[in-house]
Write an enzyme that holds these catalytic residues in place. Structure first.
Site, mmCIF file in Angstrom:
data_model
loop_
_atom_site.group_PDB
_atom_site.id
_atom_site.type_symbol
_atom_site.label_atom_id
_atom_site.label_comp_id
_atom_site.label_asym_id
_atom_site.label_seq_id
_atom_site.Cartn_x
_atom_site.Cartn_y
_atom_site.Cartn_z
ATOM 1 N N PRO A 2 36.675 119.500 93.518
ATOM 2 C CA PRO A 2 36.740 120.103 95.761
ATOM 3 C C PRO A 2 36.090 119.366 95.930
ATOM 4 O O PRO A 2 34.605 118.730 96.081
ATOM 5 C CB PRO A 2 35.553 121.345 95.380
ATOM 6 C CG PRO A 2 36.212 121.661 93.930
ATOM 7 C CD PRO A 2 35.947 120.706 92.995
ATOM 8 N N GLU A 3 36.591 119.319 97.343
ATOM 9 C CA GLU A 3 35.497 117.720 97.759
ATOM 10 C C GLU A 3 35.830 118.236 99.568
ATOM 11 O O GLU A 3 35.738 119.652 99.689
ATOM 12 C CB GLU A 3 37.062 116.456 98.606
ATOM 13 C CG GLU A 3 37.542 115.445 97.205
ATOM 14 C CD GLU A 3 37.960 114.526 97.509
ATOM 15 O OE1 GLU A 3 38.088 113.864 98.775
ATOM 16 O OE2 GLU A 3 38.597 113.775 96.296
ATOM 17 N N ARG A 267 38.029 103.878 90.141
ATOM 18 C CA ARG A 267 38.879 105.287 90.620
ATOM 19 C C ARG A 267 40.025 104.999 90.676
ATOM 20 O O ARG A 267 40.604 103.771 91.493
ATOM 21 C CB ARG A 267 37.880 105.953 91.704
ATOM 22 C CG ARG A 267 36.768 106.289 91.629
ATOM 23 C CD ARG A 267 36.467 107.585 91.049
ATOM 24 N NE ARG A 267 37.431 108.623 91.469
ATOM 25 C CZ ARG A 267 36.366 109.492 91.525
ATOM 26 N NH1 ARG A 267 35.518 109.766 92.237
ATOM 27 N NH2 ARG A 267 37.531 110.284 92.438
#
EC number: 3.2.2.23
Length: 277
Positions: A2-3, A267
Site C-alpha cells: 500500500p502506497e 526496482r
C-alpha cells in the site's frame, strides 16, 4: 505494498467509523510483526477515546488523549471495521492472518490483517511527528513545502537516478514505485536520468505531475494490483488508468512506441523510450 493513496483511502474510510469511539480492549494474536507489538499496548490504549485518525506518509496515526497508535500496513496489511459485534469480542471469527483486534464501545471491532507480517504497530506518548519512524520524513506531496524548486535544490550533485531520488522519503513522502513511474511519464523524464542532470523547469513539471497522479489515485480509491482493498473491502480503481506501470510491450498512449521495463535502483521500472528523455 500500500502506497500513500491506498493508506489515505484507508484513513478516509476509517475516520468516520472510529473518531469519537472509546476503546474497550485489544487482542493481539500474533505479536511478531516487522517489529514486535509492544507488550503494554493493550493496557495503554484500553479506555482511550480515538480523537482523530490521521496519516503521515504511509503511517496511520490513531490519536488518543494518552498517546498515539502508529500503524504501518507493510506489504500486505489491511484494516477493516466489523460493525455490531457481541460485547467483549468480535463476533466474526478471526482468520489465520487476523493478528490484532481493537474493540470499541459501540460493539464494533477494528481488525488488522497481515498475511506477510511486514506491518507494525507502535505506541507513542509524545508528539508522533518526533517518533523515530517519522521525524526524518520529508514533506507531504500536497504541502506547500514540496515543489520543483525543492527537488532541484536537493538534487544538485546527485548521481542517483531521478526515480530513486523522488522515491526517497527524506525528499518527499508517499511516492512509491507505481506513482514514481506514472509521474515521470507525465513529466516526460526518463527514470534513469541522474537526478543532478534534471533542470529546474522539468522538476517543476515533475512536482506538479506527482501531485496530479497522487490526487487522481486517491480519488479512485488507490490502485489494486494484488493485496490492496479499501477498509470496506472495495478495490481501488486507479490501475485502470495506469499509462506505463506494468505495461511492458504495450503501446504508449501518447506516441504508440512499446513501453519498456528495466530495473532501476533495484526496482522494476516502466517507461516510454520515445516520450521520456
Amino acid at each position: 505494498m500500500p502506497e500513500l493513496p491506498e493508506v489515505e483511502t484507508t484513513r478516509r474510510g476509517l475516520a468516520p467509523l472510529l473518531e469519537g469511539r472509546r476503546v474497550t480492549g485489544m487482542t493481539v494474536r500474533q505479536a511478531r510483526l516487522r517489529w514486535p507489538v509492544p507488550a503494554g499496548l493493550p493496557d495503554a490504549i484500553t479506555g482511550q477515546t480515538i480523537r482523530a485518525v490521521d496519516r503521515r506518509a504511509k503511517y496511520l496515526l490513531f490519536r488518543t488523549p494518552a498517546g498515539t497508535l502508529i500503524l504501518h500496513l507493510g506489504m500486505s496489511g489491511s484494516l477493516r471495521v466489523i460493525p455490531g459485534q457481541q460485547a467483549g469480542a468480535c463476533a466474526v471469527p478471526p482468520g489465520r492472518h487476523d493478528h490484532v483486534d481493537l474493540r470499541l464501545a459501540d460493539g464494533s471491532c477494528l481488525r488488522y490483517t497481515d498475511p506477510r507480517r511486514f506491518g507494525s504497530l507502535h505506541w507513542c506518548t509524545g508528539e508522533p511527528e518526533a517518533h523515530w519512524l517519522l521525524h526524518r520524513l520529508g514533506p507531504e506531496p500536497f504541502d506547500t513545502a514540496f515543489d520543483g524548486d525543492r527537488l532541484h535544490r536537493l538534487s544538485r550533485g546527485r548521481r542517483t537516478s531521478v526515480k530513486a531520488f523522488i522515491m526517497d522519503s527524506g525528499i518527499v513522502v508517499g511516492v512509491g514505485n507505481i506513482y514514481a513511474s506514472e509521474s515521470l511519464f507525465r513529466a516526460g523524464i526518463h527514470p534513469g536520468r541522474p537526478a543532478g542532470r534534471v533542470g529546474l523547469a522539468r522538476y517543476r513539471r515533475l512536482a506538479g505531475a506527482v501531485r496530479e497522479v497522487l490526487a487522481e489515485a486517491i480519488a479512485a480509491g488507490g490502485t489494486t494490483l494484488r493485496d490492496f482493498t479499501a477498509s470496506d473491502g472495495r478495490p481501488g480503481y486507479f490501475a485502470q488508468t495506469l499509462n506505463v506501470y506494468g505495461r511492458a510491450g504495450a503501446p504508449c498512449p501518447r506516441c504508440g512506441r512499446s513501453i519498456r521495463q528495466r530495473r532501476i535502483a533495484q526496482r522494476s521500472t516502466w517507461y516510454c523510450p520515445g516520450c521520456q528523455r
